[in-house]
Design an enzyme around this catalytic site. Structure first.
Site, PDB file in Angstrom:
ATOM      1  N   TYR A   1       0.861  -1.180   0.000  1.00 20.81           N
ATOM      2  CA  TYR A   1       0.000   0.000   0.000  1.00 20.81           C
ATOM      3  C   TYR A   1       0.899   1.233   0.000  1.00 20.81           C
ATOM      4  O   TYR A   1       1.753   1.379   0.882  1.00 20.81           O
ATOM      5  CB  TYR A   1      -0.887   0.032   1.246  1.00 20.81           C
ATOM      6  CG  TYR A   1      -2.151  -0.778   1.146  1.00 20.81           C
ATOM      7  CD1 TYR A   1      -3.377  -0.163   0.906  1.00 20.81           C
ATOM      8  CD2 TYR A   1      -2.135  -2.159   1.298  1.00 20.81           C
ATOM      9  CE1 TYR A   1      -4.540  -0.897   0.828  1.00 20.81           C
ATOM     10  CE2 TYR A   1      -3.294  -2.908   1.217  1.00 20.81           C
ATOM     11  CZ  TYR A   1      -4.500  -2.268   0.986  1.00 20.81           C
ATOM     12  OH  TYR A   1      -5.652  -3.003   0.906  1.00 20.81           O
TER      13      TYR A   1
ATOM     14  N   HIS B   1     -12.751  -9.658  -0.432  1.00 23.91           N
ATOM     15  CA  HIS B   1     -11.586 -10.184  -1.143  1.00 23.91           C
ATOM     16  C   HIS B   1     -11.884 -11.572  -1.710  1.00 23.91           C
ATOM     17  O   HIS B   1     -13.003 -11.858  -2.102  1.00 23.91           O
ATOM     18  CB  HIS B   1     -10.369 -10.156  -0.229  1.00 23.91           C
ATOM     19  CG  HIS B   1      -9.843  -8.773   0.005  1.00 23.91           C
ATOM     20  ND1 HIS B   1      -8.825  -8.480   0.889  1.00 23.91           N
ATOM     21  CD2 HIS B   1     -10.201  -7.570  -0.533  1.00 23.91           C
ATOM     22  CE1 HIS B   1      -8.576  -7.179   0.884  1.00 23.91           C
ATOM     23  NE2 HIS B   1      -9.403  -6.608   0.037  1.00 23.91           N
TER      24      HIS B   1
ATOM     25  N   HIS C   1     -17.493  -4.496  -1.415  1.00 22.73           N
ATOM     26  CA  HIS C   1     -16.082  -4.897  -1.456  1.00 22.73           C
ATOM     27  C   HIS C   1     -15.767  -5.977  -0.434  1.00 22.73           C
ATOM     28  O   HIS C   1     -16.012  -5.832   0.768  1.00 22.73           O
ATOM     29  CB  HIS C   1     -15.191  -3.683  -1.190  1.00 22.73           C
ATOM     30  CG  HIS C   1     -13.721  -3.994  -1.236  1.00 22.73           C
ATOM     31  ND1 HIS C   1     -13.065  -4.350  -2.393  1.00 22.73           N
ATOM     32  CD2 HIS C   1     -12.779  -4.009  -0.260  1.00 22.73           C
ATOM     33  CE1 HIS C   1     -11.784  -4.559  -2.131  1.00 22.73           C
ATOM     34  NE2 HIS C   1     -11.586  -4.371  -0.836  1.00 22.73           N
TER      35      HIS C   1
ATOM     36  N   HIS D   1      -4.458  -3.147  -7.706  1.00 26.48           N
ATOM     37  CA  HIS D   1      -5.690  -3.763  -7.216  1.00 26.48           C
ATOM     38  C   HIS D   1      -6.778  -2.731  -6.985  1.00 26.48           C
ATOM     39  O   HIS D   1      -7.925  -2.908  -7.388  1.00 26.48           O
ATOM     40  CB  HIS D   1      -5.417  -4.518  -5.913  1.00 26.48           C
ATOM     41  CG  HIS D   1      -6.646  -5.115  -5.300  1.00 26.48           C
ATOM     42  ND1 HIS D   1      -7.414  -4.436  -4.380  1.00 26.48           N
ATOM     43  CD2 HIS D   1      -7.259  -6.313  -5.487  1.00 26.48           C
ATOM     44  CE1 HIS D   1      -8.424  -5.190  -4.020  1.00 26.48           C
ATOM     45  NE2 HIS D   1      -8.364  -6.328  -4.676  1.00 26.48           N
ATOM     46  N   HIS D   2      -6.459  -1.654  -6.288  1.00 18.60           N
ATOM     47  CA  HIS D   2      -7.427  -0.574  -6.127  1.00 18.60           C
ATOM     48  C   HIS D   2      -6.720   0.725  -5.795  1.00 18.60           C
ATOM     49  O   HIS D   2      -5.550   0.741  -5.389  1.00 18.60           O
ATOM     50  CB  HIS D   2      -8.505  -0.906  -5.077  1.00 18.60           C
ATOM     51  CG  HIS D   2      -8.044  -0.826  -3.649  1.00 18.60           C
ATOM     52  ND1 HIS D   2      -7.914  -1.927  -2.841  1.00 18.60           N
ATOM     53  CD2 HIS D   2      -7.687   0.227  -2.880  1.00 18.60           C
ATOM     54  CE1 HIS D   2      -7.499  -1.556  -1.641  1.00 18.60           C
ATOM     55  NE2 HIS D   2      -7.353  -0.249  -1.644  1.00 18.60           N
TER      56      HIS D   2
END
Length: 686
Positions: free
Chosen positions: A214, A431, A429, A246-247
């Site tokens: 991240y 996973h 959302h 991923h986002h």
């Protein structure tokens, strides 16, 4: 009409084969459908559709002289797929067939033909077919009901035209793609003269070989003399880096003296998000402004750095999305502190390096579209669900495990305006273990229809669903967000966390008018969690879960001034470390949230004494037989901790003791109606 590029196609790992064909051909002059996507990278299969009240009209344009097929599949494969297959004969006769898939063999003809051909033609290069079918047909055996849930659209074609259905050749192309067909968010950008563009990008960081990274960095909104609204966004991702992003989220940062706090970070590379190296002041960046996740749509963009950039879409778009599902033209999100928005913003990019590759350099980011031509309402985003924390314990060996997050009536009563808020879109959302999600709405002891749901969730396709009707949430209403996980093949538990192999359970809601409430999320009561798994007491309570950044423990009698001085000293050290650049930060190991369970030592019972909670829940015998799962489920059905009822600065707007799970009259949906191909309602209720 919304048009999506071939490069925007998001593929799942499951392969599919799907056939498309044209039957009985009559020219039809009806208006073209309003959405169009290319289902392959080469643009040889174009799928266009128009959502109607009870039916869907579809047109396919395929680069073939042979047959083509389009279908809807429960899991992305042939088995159980609802298939429409056809072709155009040499004499111009178009043929179409309603069929179904059986494992990986050729599809079989349905007894009930529920597809109506509207037109069909063939030229030297392409076959074009247009047809119509009900969302819900009355064929309960072979047709799939199409809803607002995620739909796996399968497609295939072959260059040889079959003589009949009994001699179909194996396809030359096949593909699968997850989509929303009923409630689709537009990807059209309103590029009128009043619209401006602002790009925020990661600073060319070299990804470590870790699975999850991240990265956060700080930006300042361009100076403006008048109020502006944010109205649309597109992601910027280099083609070669698509597999790693991923986002991305752009957060608003709110604090008393924002310029003095954030200005010095603007020229720095940034920091790993939510680690001890990230400045504590960045924790004030709590309200999301733009949210993009894997699986979106979009178009190619040429980047100033020379990279051929791809906009893979999935951002928020405030213009007409067609089919009666338009986002309000009276909605915009304010920008700039003067006008109720944020001046400083934090970009968060989540990278997944599944193959642990080295040397990947990335500068992905977001493109914001904004305007001084203001809409009627100031809107905002709000998250609801289970807080992203290790308290989310998902047991193994369970085909359907529900995780529950609450936004309590106490929180909405304390924070929402008297007239309530109006929700018009939601992004759900979780996973890899996520299979289904639902946002339930409780008012005065009675459950109302779900605000949004998806019973066929696909981790590789995460986009906003536009609600058919806006939903009003009033002060005192209670929201329950449930995620269902499949851990039937797992032998160890999973935990909540930011990494892809950890789990999340959250809904991002688009709403207006702007409200102070930003995050409304819960966790299980810690003592209930421990007790349900046979732990009576521990030697020391674990760190507060909200963030991975350590929370200083002050001695009794420490003054507020002394506390602030200590926090300022910590931030100064964080700033000095950031001066060393991204390479220094990325060389360190990332924090992983659930590891803190390794520091929680069990005190009682004696049989578990001095064992860590982490080791205890990793004992395989604990989960055999299902008794531990039953106790854990019962614990989360009794009460919860409204951990987050927070405002824009990540500070609580209200705090509560553990709250009981509300009792209510469950919602009962009306029986589902089915329709004939011609649009006539059939009295048969499914």
């Amino acid at each position: 009409m919304t048009t999506l590029s071939p490069a925007s196609v998001t593929w799942t790992a499951v392969s599919l084969w799907l056939f498309l064909a044209c039957v009985h051909c009559q020219v039809n002059n009806t208006q073209l459908p309003e959405y169009s996507v290319q289902l392959d990278d080469d643009g040889k299969f174009v799928f266009t559709w128009m959502p109607e009240e009870d039916h869907i009209t579809i047109e396919i344009q395929v680069a073939t002289q042979g047959y083509a097929g389009l279908g809807f599949s429960p899991a992305g494969g042939m088995r159980g797929a609802d298939i429409i297959l056809g072709w155009v004969d040499d004499d111009g006769t178009a043929r179409i067939h309603d069929m179904h898939g059986v494992r990986n063999g050729a599809p079989l003809l349905d007894d009930s033909q529920d597809v109506v051909l509207l037109s069909g033609r063939r030229n030297d290069t392409h076959t074009t077919l247009r047809f119509r079918r009900p969302w819900v047909t009355c064929d309960q055996h072979h047709d799939m009901a199409i809803s607002a849930d995620t739909v796996r659209v399968i497609s295939a074609y072959d260059h040889e035209k079959p003589v009949n259905l009994s001699n179909l050749q194996y396809h030359d192309y096949r593909g699968v793609r997850s989509m929303h067909l009923q409630e689709t968010m537009s990807v059209d950008v309103p590029m009128t003269p009043d619209v401006k563009i602002w790009d925020v990008r990661a600073p060319n960081i070299t990804l470590p070989s870790n699975l999850t990274t991240y990265w956060c960095n700080m930006f300042k909104f361009p100076e403006a003399d008048v109020k502006h609204h944010y109205i649309a966004a597109q992601p910027l991702i280099a083609k070669k880096n698509r597999p790693f992003v991923h986002h991305m989220l752009l957060y608003e940062c709110h604090t008393e003296n924002s310029a003095a706090t954030y200005e010095r970070y603007l020229d720095l590379d940034g920091a790993r998000c939510s680690t001890p190296r990230m400045p504590n002041s960045w924790l004030k960046c709590g309200r999301p402004l733009i949210v993009w996740a894997v699986g979106g749509e979009g178009e190619f963009l040429e980047d100033v750095g020379g990279e051929f950039m791809e906009d893979v879409g999935g951002g928020e778009f405030m213009e007409d999305v067609g089919g009666g599902e338009s986002l309000p033209e009276n909605f915009g999100i304010p920008l700039g502190e003067k006008w109720g928005g944020a001046t400083y913003m934090m970009l968060e990019v989540h990278y997944e390096n599944l193959d642990n590759l080295e040397g990947i350099v990335d500068d992905s980011g977001l493109r914001m579209f904004y305007t001084a031509k203001l809409r009627q309402y100031d809107g905002s985003l709000m998250s609801v669900g289970h807080a992203t924390a290790a308290e989310l314990v998902i047991p193994p060996l369970t085909p359907r495990w529900p995780a529950i997050g609450h936004c309590s009536s106490a929180c909405t009563q304390a924070t929402l305006p008297p007239e309530g808020i109006k929700i018009f879109a939601a992004l759900l959302h979780s996973h890899l273990l996520g299979r289904a999600m639902i946002l339930r709405h409780i008012r005065n002891g009675k459950e109302l229809p779900p605000i949004v749901k998806d019973d066929t969730y696909d981790f590789n396709y995460q986009q906003y669903q536009v609600l058919k009707e806006e939903r009003t949430v009033l002060p005192g209403d209670h929201l329950i967000f449930q995620c269902d996980y499949d851990t039937s093949s797992d032998t160890f538990p999973s935990f909540g966390g930011a990494g892809t192999k950890e789990e999340m359970c959250v809904a991002i809601l688009m709403l207006y008018p702007n409200t102070a409430l930003t995050r409304c999320e819960s966790i299980p009561v810690l003592e209930d969690l421990f007790a349900s798994l046979g732990v009576n007491s521990v030697y020391e309570e674990p760190q507060q879960h909200r963030r991975l950044v350590p929370i200083p423990r002050f001695a009794p009698g420490t003054t507020e001034k002394e506390k602030q001085q200590h926090l300022d000293a910590i931030e100064e050290e964080q700033y000095k470390f950031m001066l060393r650049g991204s390479a220094a930060a990325l060389a360190e190991d990332p924090a992983i949230s659930y590891i803190r369970w390794k520091d929680v030592m069990i005190k009682e019972p004696l049989g578990l004494q001095n064992m860590t909670f982490f080791d205890h829940v990793h004992e395989r015998n604990l989960w055999l037989g299902g008794e531990a799962q039953a106790r854990l489920l019962k614990a989360q059905e009794l009460r919860f901790d409204q951990d987050l009822c927070d405002g824009i600065d990540e500070q609580p707007l209200a705090e509560f003791l553990p709250l009981p799970v509300p009792k209510f009259e469950p919602y009962k949906a009306d029986p589902q109606r089915c329709f004939s191909p011609g649009g006539v309602h059939n009295p048969l209720l499914l």
